[in-house]
Structures are given as C-alpha cells and as structure tokens.
Motif scaffolding. Structure first.
Motif, mmCIF file in Angstrom:
data_model
loop_
_atom_site.group_PDB
_atom_site.id
_atom_site.type_symbol
_atom_site.label_atom_id
_atom_site.label_comp_id
_atom_site.label_asym_id
_atom_site.label_seq_id
_atom_site.Cartn_x
_atom_site.Cartn_y
_atom_site.Cartn_z
ATOM 1 N N SER A 68 -21.819 78.826 -21.585
ATOM 2 C CA SER A 68 -20.413 78.865 -21.960
ATOM 3 C C SER A 68 -20.067 77.749 -22.951
ATOM 4 O O SER A 68 -20.430 76.584 -22.755
ATOM 5 C CB SER A 68 -19.534 78.732 -20.713
ATOM 6 N N GLY A 69 -19.390 78.121 -24.015
ATOM 7 C CA GLY A 69 -18.957 77.138 -25.004
ATOM 8 C C GLY A 69 -19.958 76.862 -26.108
ATOM 9 O O GLY A 69 -19.623 76.224 -27.113
ATOM 10 N N LYS A 70 -21.195 77.343 -25.959
ATOM 11 C CA LYS A 70 -22.213 77.133 -26.987
ATOM 12 C C LYS A 70 -22.109 78.221 -28.047
ATOM 13 O O LYS A 70 -21.885 79.388 -27.732
ATOM 14 C CB LYS A 70 -23.610 77.122 -26.362
ATOM 15 N N LYS A 71 -22.297 77.850 -29.302
ATOM 16 C CA LYS A 71 -22.188 78.797 -30.412
ATOM 17 C C LYS A 71 -23.552 79.036 -31.053
ATOM 18 O O LYS A 71 -24.471 78.233 -30.905
ATOM 19 C CB LYS A 71 -21.194 78.273 -31.449
ATOM 20 N N GLY A 72 -23.648 80.141 -31.776
ATOM 21 C CA GLY A 72 -24.872 80.435 -32.519
ATOM 22 C C GLY A 72 -26.079 80.657 -31.626
ATOM 23 O O GLY A 72 -27.201 80.245 -31.968
ATOM 24 N N LEU A 73 -25.893 81.280 -30.470
ATOM 25 C CA LEU A 73 -26.994 81.511 -29.522
ATOM 26 C C LEU A 73 -27.980 82.539 -30.084
ATOM 27 O O LEU A 73 -27.581 83.570 -30.637
ATOM 28 C CB LEU A 73 -26.445 82.008 -28.188
ATOM 29 N N ASN A 74 -29.275 82.251 -29.949
ATOM 30 C CA ASN A 74 -30.286 83.209 -30.408
ATOM 31 C C ASN A 74 -30.629 84.196 -29.282
ATOM 32 O O ASN A 74 -30.136 84.068 -28.162
ATOM 33 C CB ASN A 74 -31.544 82.488 -30.911
ATOM 34 N N GLU A 75 -31.483 85.166 -29.591
ATOM 35 C CA GLU A 75 -31.787 86.229 -28.640
ATOM 36 C C GLU A 75 -32.450 85.688 -27.375
ATOM 37 O O GLU A 75 -32.164 86.152 -26.265
ATOM 38 C CB GLU A 75 -32.701 87.270 -29.295
ATOM 39 N N ARG A 76 -33.331 84.714 -27.533
ATOM 40 C CA ARG A 76 -34.013 84.161 -26.361
ATOM 41 C C ARG A 76 -33.012 83.506 -25.415
ATOM 42 O O ARG A 76 -33.079 83.701 -24.200
ATOM 43 C CB ARG A 76 -35.056 83.136 -26.800
ATOM 44 N N GLN A 77 -32.097 82.749 -25.971
ATOM 45 C CA GLN A 77 -31.092 82.083 -25.134
ATOM 46 C C GLN A 77 -30.191 83.099 -24.418
ATOM 47 O O GLN A 77 -29.786 82.888 -23.284
ATOM 48 C CB GLN A 77 -30.230 81.149 -26.004
ATOM 49 N N LEU A 78 -29.892 84.187 -25.121
ATOM 50 C CA LEU A 78 -29.008 85.210 -24.551
ATOM 51 C C LEU A 78 -29.682 86.040 -23.456
ATOM 52 O O LEU A 78 -29.009 86.664 -22.643
ATOM 53 C CB LEU A 78 -28.508 86.143 -25.662
ATOM 54 N N THR A 79 -31.001 86.062 -23.437
ATOM 55 C CA THR A 79 -31.712 86.939 -22.493
ATOM 56 C C THR A 79 -32.450 86.192 -21.379
ATOM 57 O O THR A 79 -32.684 86.757 -20.306
ATOM 58 C CB THR A 79 -32.742 87.806 -23.244
ATOM 59 N N GLU A 80 -32.805 84.929 -21.602
ATOM 60 C CA GLU A 80 -33.681 84.232 -20.650
ATOM 61 C C GLU A 80 -32.937 83.745 -19.403
ATOM 62 O O GLU A 80 -31.904 83.099 -19.481
ATOM 63 C CB GLU A 80 -34.350 83.037 -21.321
ATOM 64 N N ILE A 81 -33.517 84.095 -18.242
ATOM 65 C CA ILE A 81 -33.067 83.553 -16.956
ATOM 66 C C ILE A 81 -33.972 82.373 -16.633
ATOM 67 O O ILE A 81 -35.196 82.519 -16.538
ATOM 68 C CB ILE A 81 -33.140 84.620 -15.851
ATOM 69 N N THR A 82 -33.385 81.210 -16.458
ATOM 70 C CA THR A 82 -34.163 79.987 -16.281
ATOM 71 C C THR A 82 -34.237 79.564 -14.815
ATOM 72 O O THR A 82 -33.571 80.135 -13.950
ATOM 73 C CB THR A 82 -33.529 78.843 -17.095
ATOM 74 N N VAL A 83 -35.051 78.539 -14.575
ATOM 75 C CA VAL A 83 -35.152 77.938 -13.239
ATOM 76 C C VAL A 83 -33.777 77.467 -12.776
ATOM 77 O O VAL A 83 -33.390 77.646 -11.614
ATOM 78 C CB VAL A 83 -36.148 76.759 -13.250
ATOM 79 N N GLU A 84 -33.029 76.861 -13.700
ATOM 80 C CA GLU A 84 -31.688 76.371 -13.386
ATOM 81 C C GLU A 84 -30.775 77.508 -12.920
ATOM 82 O O GLU A 84 -30.011 77.354 -11.963
ATOM 83 C CB GLU A 84 -31.094 75.704 -14.633
ATOM 84 N N ASP A 85 -30.883 78.667 -13.587
ATOM 85 C CA ASP A 85 -30.053 79.819 -13.206
ATOM 86 C C ASP A 85 -30.416 80.318 -11.808
ATOM 87 O O ASP A 85 -29.535 80.648 -11.004
ATOM 88 C CB ASP A 85 -30.232 80.956 -14.219
ATOM 89 N N LEU A 86 -31.707 80.345 -11.521
ATOM 90 C CA LEU A 86 -32.154 80.823 -10.195
ATOM 91 C C LEU A 86 -31.749 79.846 -9.095
ATOM 92 O O LEU A 86 -31.379 80.255 -7.997
ATOM 93 C CB LEU A 86 -33.660 81.030 -10.190
ATOM 94 N N GLU A 87 -31.837 78.550 -9.390
ATOM 95 C CA GLU A 87 -31.428 77.562 -8.393
ATOM 96 C C GLU A 87 -29.966 77.778 -8.016
ATOM 97 O O GLU A 87 -29.582 77.701 -6.847
ATOM 98 C CB GLU A 87 -31.637 76.141 -8.941
#
Length: 335
Positions: free
Chosen positions: A311-330
């Motif tokens: 949220s609040g980040k601009k110019g996100l690339n495809e990897r950032q828009l699709t990747e579920i990270t360890v932080e997200d799972l936690e």
C-alpha cells in the motif's frame, strides 16, 4: 344575595382550578392509554423479531460445461473417493446396457451419503456427480441445489412441509445436496420440525424417484446416528462415500493451486514456511479443522497482507504485484 368583588374573584379562581383538574385527568388517561398501546406494540414487535426465521441457506448451482470425469481426476487427493465415484458410474453404465438388451437389472438407488470433516471436497464432488448422472442419462439437467436445515425447516407448525417441497421442486432433474443433514434430527430431541422435513423428503424421493437424486453429507458418526434414526432413511441411503482429511502435503498443493489459479507466485522460502505451518496445523487439528477451507482462508489473508504491505508504493512491477512472501504468510497465519 349580592357578592362582593373579592368573593367573585375567589369563585372564578376555584372554577378555573376545577377545570384544569378535569383536563389533566382526561389527558392523563389518554396518555396512559397511548403508553399502554405503545408498550403492547413494542412487545409485539419484539416478539415478531424473535420469531423471525434465520436467512435460508439454499444455493442453486447450474451445471458447468466440460468433462466431469476429467474434473474429478484433477481434484487434489481424494483417491478413494474418485474410485468410488468411477465405480458407481461404471456400474450404472453396465446396467443401462443390460437394460437395452432386455436383460434383468436390479433396482438402483442413486442417492448417496458423503461422510467426513468440513472442507474435504464433499460439495465439489456432489456437483461433479450431478453432471456425471446427467452424462449417464439419469438426470435431465444435472444442476445441484445445496441447502441445510435452515433451508428445509420452518419455525411454525405445518410450514416445514411447504418449505421442504419448494426446495425439492427446485432440485427436480438434478441433485439435492443437504449439508450437515444430521441437524434435521437433533440429539435428545423427540419433538422437532426436522422430522416433518424428513417425512416430506422421503415421500418426494419415492414420488419423484425418476427425476430426483439426494446426497446428504456430514460428520461420520453424526450421519450414522441420523440414518439409524429412521427406517425410511436406512432403506433409501445405502451407498456411502467417506471423505478423509487432507494431508499437509495435499493442503500445500491446494494452496499452490489457489496461487496459480489467481495469478500469484510464491518463492521457495515462503513455500517452505507454508509447508511447516500446515504440518503443524494438521498435527494439532481438532474435529472442526476446516481442511481446504482453512487453506483458502490462509490464501485470502496472505493476499490481503500483500496488499497492505504494498500500500502506498508506486511503480510496482509484475513480480511485486504477484509474489506472496514469507512476511505475507506470517501475517496470514497469525490468527
């Protein structure tokens, strides 16, 4: 007798007091009546609110296009379930061939009992079975009507039969799927409107035997108690399919299926963490463990966590828009 000015004043004041007293009594009586009426209306409204039925759970699913046998094979896990459904289909096919040749065929019952924990694929397989039955010529439409006790049982005497008949009517030429069917006969309850629903259902299963298939589902022990509670249920439901709980590996595969289906990705570190968390969940599960539903909830929380992280980040690339990270799972596993 001639009155003095002072005496006249006293008399006028006295009359005024008497008039005011009478007016107050009249108005007070009317207000008391209104208050009483309002109280009765409030009590009646409260009573009506308490008697309101809970929202009915009735969902109609039209049959999807495509090969139901292929969809059955593509389901994750459920090896024994797939074999049972395939075996049933093969048996029906052969009996139809015998019938076409004029050979004797046993009277078949297409009704099924699905037993197992929540989230083990019972509803999904019921929808596939409906389409297989359509493919075999047993049902003309092959849709499913999914409901539970709330969709069949009313709150007042004499209304349950009407309610149940309406749901059955919507399921004709398809499958009526009743989840947690054992709730129609609560334990230690001799008088319950659920009995009326069962009686109505059994009659319709006989009257409409050529265009109605019923699949009932629920926990194994509760379903056994339910079937044993009524000889009519015992005679009409004699084919059981058990749905086992998913293993941790299968739950991981289900999560990855959601990832692929929704165009997300998951790195190897996040996948390792996912596997560890699901192993722990399976090892410590209770009878209310949601299996695939649990995994779906984790996936939805993970992509919500990803959205909050980005949220609040601009110019996100495809990897950032699709990747579920360890932080997200936690974040997803916190609850």
């Amino acid at each position: 007798m001639k009155l003095t000015g002072k005496q006249l004043t006293i008399i006028v004041v006295a009359i005024a007091f008497i008039v005011m007293a009478i007016f107050t009594m009249v108005v007070g009586t009317e207000e008391d009546g209104k208050s009483s009426e309002n109280t009765e209306q409030t009590e009646q409204a409260t009573k009506e609110d308490n008697n309101k039925e809970k929202p009915d759970s009735v969902v109609v699913n039209e049959p999807l296009e495509g090969d139901p046998y292929k969809e059955l094979d593509e389901l994750i896990g459920l090896g024994a379930v797939k074999e049972e459904v395939r075996s049933l289909a093969n048996f029906v096919k052969l009996q139809k061939q015998r019938q076409d040749k004029g050979l004797k065929t046993p009277k078949l019952s297409y009704h099924l009992v699905f037993t197992g924990s929540p989230g083990t694929g019972k509803t999904t397989v019921a929808r596939i079975v409906a389409r297989i039955y359509k493919d075999l010529g047993i049902l003309k439409k092959g849709h499913t009507v999914e409901t539970d006790r709330s969709g069949l049982v009313a709150n007042y005497v004499g209304q349950t039969a009407t309610k149940t008949n309406a749901v059955v009517d919507s399921a004709l030429n398809g499958v009526l799927f009743i989840d947690e069917a054992y709730a129609l006969v609560p334990e230690n309850s001799s008088q319950d409107y659920g009995q009326e629903a069962i009686s109505t259902l059994l009659k319709r299963m006989e009257d409409d035997r050529d265009k109605l298939v019923v699949i009932i589902a629920g926990y194994t022990n509760e379903m056994k108690r339910f079937i044993d509670s009524n000889p009519g249920l015992q005679s009409r439901f004699n084919r059981y399919i058990n749905f086992p709980d998913y293993s941790a590996e299968e739950l991981t595969d289900i999560f990855k299926m959601y990832v692929k289906r929704n165009e997300y990705t998951i790195g190897w570190q996040a996948e390792e963490m996912l596997s560890e968390k699901l192993n722990y969940a399976v090892e410590h599960k209770d009878r209310n463990f949601g299996n695939a539903r649990y995994v779906r909830n984790i996936f939805e929380k993970a992509i919500q966590a990803q959205a909050n992280r980005l949220s609040g980040k601009k110019g996100l690339n495809e990897r950032q828009l699709t990747e579920i990270t360890v932080e997200d799972l936690e974040e997803a596993f916190k609850e």
